[in-house]
Design a protein around this motif. Structure first.
Motif, PDB file in Angstrom:
ATOM      1  N   SER A  90      -2.343 -25.595  62.761  1.00  0.00           N
ATOM      2  CA  SER A  90      -1.990 -24.223  63.133  1.00  0.00           C
ATOM      3  C   SER A  90      -2.135 -24.009  64.634  1.00  0.00           C
ATOM      4  N   LEU A  91      -3.158 -24.638  65.239  1.00  0.00           N
ATOM      5  CA  LEU A  91      -3.338 -24.510  66.684  1.00  0.00           C
ATOM      6  C   LEU A  91      -2.187 -25.165  67.440  1.00  0.00           C
ATOM      7  N   LYS A  92      -1.744 -26.335  66.975  1.00  0.00           N
ATOM      8  CA  LYS A  92      -0.607 -27.005  67.616  1.00  0.00           C
ATOM      9  C   LYS A  92       0.655 -26.168  67.509  1.00  0.00           C
ATOM     10  N   LYS A  93       0.880 -25.580  66.333  1.00  0.00           N
ATOM     11  CA  LYS A  93       2.070 -24.744  66.166  1.00  0.00           C
ATOM     12  C   LYS A  93       2.028 -23.549  67.099  1.00  0.00           C
ATOM     13  N   ALA A  94       0.854 -22.968  67.254  1.00  0.00           N
ATOM     14  CA  ALA A  94       0.743 -21.812  68.150  1.00  0.00           C
ATOM     15  C   ALA A  94       1.025 -22.209  69.592  1.00  0.00           C
ATOM     16  N   ARG A  95       0.490 -23.355  70.006  1.00  0.00           N
ATOM     17  CA  ARG A  95       0.759 -23.814  71.379  1.00  0.00           C
ATOM     18  C   ARG A  95       2.222 -24.130  71.587  1.00  0.00           C
ATOM     19  N   ALA A  96       2.859 -24.744  70.593  1.00  0.00           N
ATOM     20  CA  ALA A  96       4.283 -25.062  70.715  1.00  0.00           C
ATOM     21  C   ALA A  96       5.116 -23.793  70.842  1.00  0.00           C
ATOM     22  N   LYS A  97       4.733 -22.760  70.079  1.00  0.00           N
ATOM     23  CA  LYS A  97       5.474 -21.496  70.181  1.00  0.00           C
ATOM     24  C   LYS A  97       5.302 -20.876  71.559  1.00  0.00           C
ATOM     25  N   GLU A  98       4.060 -20.933  72.103  1.00  0.00           N
ATOM     26  CA  GLU A  98       3.829 -20.383  73.433  1.00  0.00           C
ATOM     27  C   GLU A  98       4.620 -21.139  74.496  1.00  0.00           C
ATOM     28  N   LYS A  99       4.652 -22.485  74.406  1.00  0.00           N
ATOM     29  CA  LYS A  99       5.402 -23.290  75.373  1.00  0.00           C
ATOM     30  C   LYS A  99       6.893 -23.001  75.292  1.00  0.00           C
ATOM     31  N   LYS A 100       7.388 -22.869  74.066  1.00  0.00           N
ATOM     32  CA  LYS A 100       8.811 -22.578  73.898  1.00  0.00           C
ATOM     33  C   LYS A 100       9.157 -21.214  74.471  1.00  0.00           C
ATOM     34  N   ALA A 101       8.282 -20.240  74.249  1.00  0.00           N
ATOM     35  CA  ALA A 101       8.523 -18.912  74.792  1.00  0.00           C
ATOM     36  C   ALA A 101       8.498 -18.925  76.319  1.00  0.00           C
ATOM     37  N   ALA A 102       7.555 -19.716  76.900  1.00  0.00           N
ATOM     38  CA  ALA A 102       7.488 -19.805  78.367  1.00  0.00           C
ATOM     39  C   ALA A 102       8.735 -20.459  78.935  1.00  0.00           C
ATOM     40  N   ASN A 103       9.219 -21.517  78.293  1.00  0.00           N
ATOM     41  CA  ASN A 103      10.439 -22.175  78.760  1.00  0.00           C
ATOM     42  C   ASN A 103      11.641 -21.247  78.666  1.00  0.00           C
ATOM     43  N   GLU A 104      11.699 -20.471  77.585  1.00  0.00           N
ATOM     44  CA  GLU A 104      12.811 -19.535  77.447  1.00  0.00           C
ATOM     45  C   GLU A 104      12.765 -18.473  78.538  1.00  0.00           C
ATOM     46  N   GLU A 105      11.561 -17.997  78.861  1.00  0.00           N
ATOM     47  CA  GLU A 105      11.445 -17.022  79.943  1.00  0.00           C
ATOM     48  C   GLU A 105      11.842 -17.628  81.282  1.00  0.00           C
ATOM     49  N   LEU A 106      11.452 -18.893  81.536  1.00  0.00           N
ATOM     50  CA  LEU A 106      11.813 -19.559  82.785  1.00  0.00           C
ATOM     51  C   LEU A 106      13.315 -19.768  82.878  1.00  0.00           C
ATOM     52  N   ASP A 107      13.925 -20.221  81.793  1.00  0.00           N
ATOM     53  CA  ASP A 107      15.377 -20.410  81.801  1.00  0.00           C
ATOM     54  C   ASP A 107      16.099 -19.099  82.024  1.00  0.00           C
ATOM     55  N   GLN A 108      15.590 -18.043  81.417  1.00  0.00           N
ATOM     56  CA  GLN A 108      16.224 -16.744  81.583  1.00  0.00           C
ATOM     57  C   GLN A 108      16.114 -16.261  83.025  1.00  0.00           C
ATOM     58  N   ALA A 109      14.930 -16.495  83.647  1.00  0.00           N
ATOM     59  CA  ALA A 109      14.757 -16.088  85.046  1.00  0.00           C
ATOM     60  C   ALA A 109      15.664 -16.892  85.974  1.00  0.00           C
ATOM     61  N   LEU A 110      15.772 -18.210  85.724  1.00  0.00           N
ATOM     62  CA  LEU A 110      16.664 -19.031  86.557  1.00  0.00           C
ATOM     63  C   LEU A 110      18.114 -18.610  86.390  1.00  0.00           C
ATOM     64  N   ALA A 111      18.493 -18.263  85.181  1.00  0.00           N
ATOM     65  CA  ALA A 111      19.872 -17.817  84.957  1.00  0.00           C
ATOM     66  C   ALA A 111      20.151 -16.518  85.695  1.00  0.00           C
ATOM     67  N   GLU A 112      19.184 -15.594  85.687  1.00  0.00           N
ATOM     68  CA  GLU A 112      19.379 -14.336  86.416  1.00  0.00           C
ATOM     69  C   GLU A 112      19.487 -14.576  87.914  1.00  0.00           C
ATOM     70  N   LEU A 113      18.643 -15.504  88.444  1.00  0.00           N
ATOM     71  CA  LEU A 113      18.720 -15.815  89.877  1.00  0.00           C
ATOM     72  C   LEU A 113      20.037 -16.465  90.236  1.00  0.00           C
ATOM     73  N   SER A 114      20.537 -17.356  89.383  1.00  0.00           N
ATOM     74  CA  SER A 114      21.802 -18.021  89.671  1.00  0.00           C
ATOM     75  C   SER A 114      22.958 -17.033  89.663  1.00  0.00           C
ATOM     76  N   LEU A 115      22.882 -16.020  88.794  1.00  0.00           N
ATOM     77  CA  LEU A 115      23.933 -15.004  88.786  1.00  0.00           C
ATOM     78  C   LEU A 115      23.821 -14.077  89.990  1.00  0.00           C
ATOM     79  N   LYS A 116      22.579 -13.808  90.395  1.00  0.00           N
ATOM     80  CA  LYS A 116      22.371 -12.886  91.509  1.00  0.00           C
ATOM     81  C   LYS A 116      22.786 -13.492  92.830  1.00  0.00           C
ATOM     82  N   TYR A 117      22.481 -14.817  93.029  1.00  0.00           N
ATOM     83  CA  TYR A 117      22.783 -15.478  94.305  1.00  0.00           C
ATOM     84  C   TYR A 117      23.875 -16.524  94.139  1.00  0.00           C
ATOM     85  N   ALA A 118      24.833 -16.254  93.301  1.00  0.00           N
ATOM     86  CA  ALA A 118      25.896 -17.234  93.072  1.00  0.00           C
ATOM     87  C   ALA A 118      26.757 -17.433  94.296  1.00  0.00           C
TER      88      ALA A 118
END
Length: 797
Positions: free
Chosen positions: A110-138
């Motif tokens: 259960s601890l591993k699953k929780a960490r995996a979910k947190e890592k996946k959520a962090a990566n999704e937030e990072l990808d979303q931020a990079l996508a917004e920056l790429s659109l803003k400074y295209a």
């Protein structure tokens, strides 16, 4: 008589009694229709077993472990001792007590699953931020060109770490037992160098090499560190080369510490002195000096001892790899190393020699990855000609698509800048056609590519035909555009480079065309028919771009540097090097310094550098004894040895030029022809006692040039600079603390460190005796010594 209860009913009854139930509880018997009161459970009593109809239940109960049954009984008895009938508890399932609490494995999962979910959520937030920056400074970003497969140039330059292991590739072909046996047979005192008799160093991790336990212990970064170039430095570089900025790439440089600079100063003094033993003395004090390791590797390579040569190149790579920390990742394909700075050029040289050594050993896939690494360090100037390796290695290692992707990425690009374009090279044009043919996807496309290569670079046709042993038409052989040139005389520099690259590709890649010789001949015949062959072939746009690119000096330097590093394999192509650039060849440790170089090993570079490692130091007792034994092995005659010592002491100029002492002087004159030595002795005798110091005719150049042809190849383009002489006369002594302890520990290594030295020729002894006078026979020499001398001269033990 009450009916007999089966075991299941007995357990239910016991549980009800333990939970505080009334004694008159009735149970339903599946085998009887009557209802009778159940008997009371007596502590310590034993119930009778059921009848034959209950055998199935008994079998099921027998499969359960007895330990759990006992634990349940103990728990029930404890509850029976203190019942609470006023607050009865509801009946609980018959599960074991262990099932009530979660197991450790469940909590970990259960601890591993929780960490995996947190890592996946962090990566999704990072990808979303990079996508917004790429659109803003295209609008401020430059689009990166991609191949047909969707790869960018940095993706194509990325290095596969798993394919950097040559041992793994060897094991795929020959098996682990054969590889281990080969290593055991090739390893010896020389393979380990000065550290072979030392204690085994702890294993360390490396991506470029496989550190051996016989290597010296690694301590820190050994005086090397890496930093990123500033924006001003990058702008100055782009302006020097006439390039435009490329997004996403980063330029780096290695820096020397003060101590490492002082070691390099001593190293250059050893290079100019022509004494290979000086390199070993330097390594004994500082075993991780990259320039010295590469020079010792060349000594072994010229002796055709390839195993230790390969080992010392590995050590040089490992020296630089430990400095590559932080954001610098040489496998990503986006980081560049500044070649104009001399601190980075040893790493380029080490990688290039690694490519050649791996190719010689047959590890083509590993050699391809190292060649790609060499290319990624500076793809715009390609200072060591990595592209001249990749056109062969890509086909040989099965990386056809990689070659086609790189070619397609550069094909048709404007060549107004002086960046190296792979699609303009003759070898890459022919390799592209061969890659399409080997892939077998479309024979028509491969034939069209070969026709384009034949039209663009017809100089390859006769050379490749001779290697494939196919007969060309007489009209093609006699045509001036198919003439085979053997040197640069009478050719323009760019035309000379074209013929040089044609020779180089034919020599390297002819083996790849052996199975396609008929296709090559048919395509040549159809492209250049005898009936319609013009007197002069038209110059295509690709050939014009090639001649325009290589009319510049910097790209030509890359080709010349490639040849000098591979001197043993392509010495026959040296006539294509411009005779006006002979003086720019430099040293073996820094071949052909670039025309845009910011620094090199000269007086300005070593200004204000403390000579912490001067050879003009107080030598230890062990070193003095070792020199005496070497000199006695080289000059067995005691009288002649005294004569040589007197001649050396009478000329102070020799002592300044040979900081290694009488041993270095004897090694140098042993390689001189008798006529040159006679002139030297004559000059020494004439200047004896006069001013001028008994200089040799032409200075020290004669001895150094002959040393360059000896097993220790040291190219010297003139006399040693003045700063080297000053460095060897001044400086701080070696750190001799613990000298007695070192002598005690290494006393057994004397015999291993000694090398077989040939006795000095009798002709040289006669010349010295003629000009210096023969020393009288020593009265202490007995008949036994004379007999030993005769035996030594005859070569009998």
């Amino acid at each position: 008589m009450p009916p007999r209860l089966n075991k299941r009913q007995q357990r239910e009854l016991e549980e009800l009694e333990a939970l505080g139930g009334k004694p008159g509880v009735e149970v339903h018997d599946e085998s009887e229709s009557d209802q009778e009161p159940a008997p009371k459970v007596q502590q310590g009593g034993k119930l009778m077993a059921g009848d034959d109809n209950d055998s199935d239940d008994e079998d099921i109960d027998q499969t359960k472990p007895s330990k759990s049954r006992k634990s349940k009984k103990k728990k029930k008895k404890a509850v029976v001792d203190s019942p609470k009938p006023e607050t009865p508890k509801p009946p609980q399932p018959t599960s074991t007590p262990k099932a009530a609490a979660p197991t450790p494995s469940t909590s970990k999962k259960s601890l591993k699953k929780a960490r995996a979910k947190e890592k996946k959520a962090a990566n999704e937030e990072l990808d979303q931020a990079l996508a917004e920056l790429s659109l803003k400074y295209a609008s401020s970003q430059n689009t990166t060109p991609q191949t047909v497969t969707g790869q960018t140039f940095s993706d194509l330059l990325s290095v596969s770490v798993q394919h950097l292991d040559s041992d793994a590739e060897m094991r795929k072909f020959f098996g682990s037992k054969v590889v281990q046996a080969s290593k055991a047979s090739s390893s010896g005192p020389q393979a380990g160098g000065a550290g072979s008799s030392r204690r085994h160093a702890p294993a360390v991790r490396s991506q470029l090499t496989r550190p051996q336990p016989t290597w010296w212990a690694a301590k820190g970064r050994e005086g090397l560190r890496i930093r990123v170039l500033t924006e001003d430095e990058v702008d100055a570089k782009l302006k020097r080369h006439g390039w435009e900025a490329v997004p996403q790439e980063k330029w780096w440089t290695v820096e020397y510490s003060k101590r490492y600079k002082s070691l390099t100063k001593v190293f250059m003094g050893t290079v100019y002195s022509g004494d290979p033993q000086g390199f070993w003395d330097l390594l004994s004090r500082s075993p991780w000096h990259a320039d010295t390791l590469l020079q010792v590797s060349e000594v072994y390579r010229h002796r055709e001892e390839y195993a230790p040569a390969f080992d010392f190149v590995d050590r040089a790579l490992f020296t630089y790899e430990r400095a590559f920390v932080g954001a610098f990742n040489f496998t990503s394909g986006v980081n560049r190393l500044e070649f104009d700075l001399v601190e980075n050029r040893p790493f380029y040289l080490a990688v290039h020699r690694q490519v050649a050594d791996l190719h010689r050993r047959g590890c083509v896939r590993t050699s391809f990855e190292f060649a790609k690494l060499l290319y990624s360090l500076d793809p715009w100037s390609d200072p060591h000609g990595a592209l001249l390796h990749l056109d062969f290695l890509a086909i040989k290692s099965g990386m056809h698509q990689w070659l086609l992707d790189v070619y397609g990425l550069f094909d048709g690009k404007n060549s107004e800048s002086r960046r190296i374009n792979p699609s303009l090279l003759p070898g890459w044009a022919y390799a592209r056609a061969l890659a399409l043919r080997v892939a077998g996807s479309d024979n028509y496309k491969s034939t069209a590519a070969l026709k384009d290569a034949l039209s663009d670079f017809p100089t390859v046709v006769p050379l490749l035909a001779d290697k494939l042993e196919v007969s060309l038409q007489a009209s093609v052989r006699a045509h001036p555009d198919f003439k085979i040139e053997t040197g640069a005389i009478g050719l323009k520099p760019a035309e000379s480079i074209l013929h040089l690259l044609s020779h180089l590709y034919a020599q390297k890649s002819s083996i790849l065309w052996k199975d396609h010789s008929s296709w090559f001949l048919e395509t040549v015949t159809s492209t250049f028919p005898s009936s319609s062959l013009p007197s002069k072939l038209p110059i295509t746009q690709r050939r014009k771009d090639f001649l325009s690119l290589y009319s510049n000096l910097e790209p030509r330097y890359s080709i010349y540097r490639h040849l000098i590093v591979l001197e043993t394999n392509h010495r026959n192509l040296f006539p294509f090097i411009d005779v006006n650039l002979e003086q720019a060849r430099g040293l073996v440790c820094d071949p052909m310094p670039p025309v845009t170089a910011l620094n090199k090993y000269d007086n300005g570079y070593f200004e204000h550098v403390d000579d912490l490692m001067s050879f003009a130091r107080r030598r230890t007792r062990r070193e003095r004894e070792l020199d005496e034994r070497r000199l006695a092995q080289m000059v067995p005659d005691v009288n002649f040895r005294q004569q040589l010592q007197g001649f050396f002491n009478a000329n102070p100029n020799f002592q300044d030029r040979f900081p290694g002492g009488i041993l270095q002087f004897a090694q140098a004159i042993a390689q001189l022809p008798p006529d040159v030595l006679e002139d030297m002795m004559l000059a020494g005798a004439m200047n004896e006692g006069g001013e001028g110091g008994g200089g040799m005719p032409g200075g020290l150049l004669d001895i150094e040039d002959l040393n360059a042809a000896a097993p220790a190849p040291i190219m010297v383009q003139g006399e040693a600079p003045a700063w080297l002489g000053a460095a060897q006369g001044e400086g701080i002594d070696w750190d001799d603390e613990g000298e007695e302890q070192v002598e005690g520990e290494n006393g057994d290594e004397d015999e291993e460190d000694e090398e077989d030295i040939s006795p000095m020729p009798r002709a040289i002894r006669n010349i010295l005796g003629r000009f210096w006078g023969r020393a009288p026979a020593s009265e202490e020499s007995s008949s036994e010594e004379e007999e030993e001398e005769l035996l030594d001269n005859m070569g009998v033990d």
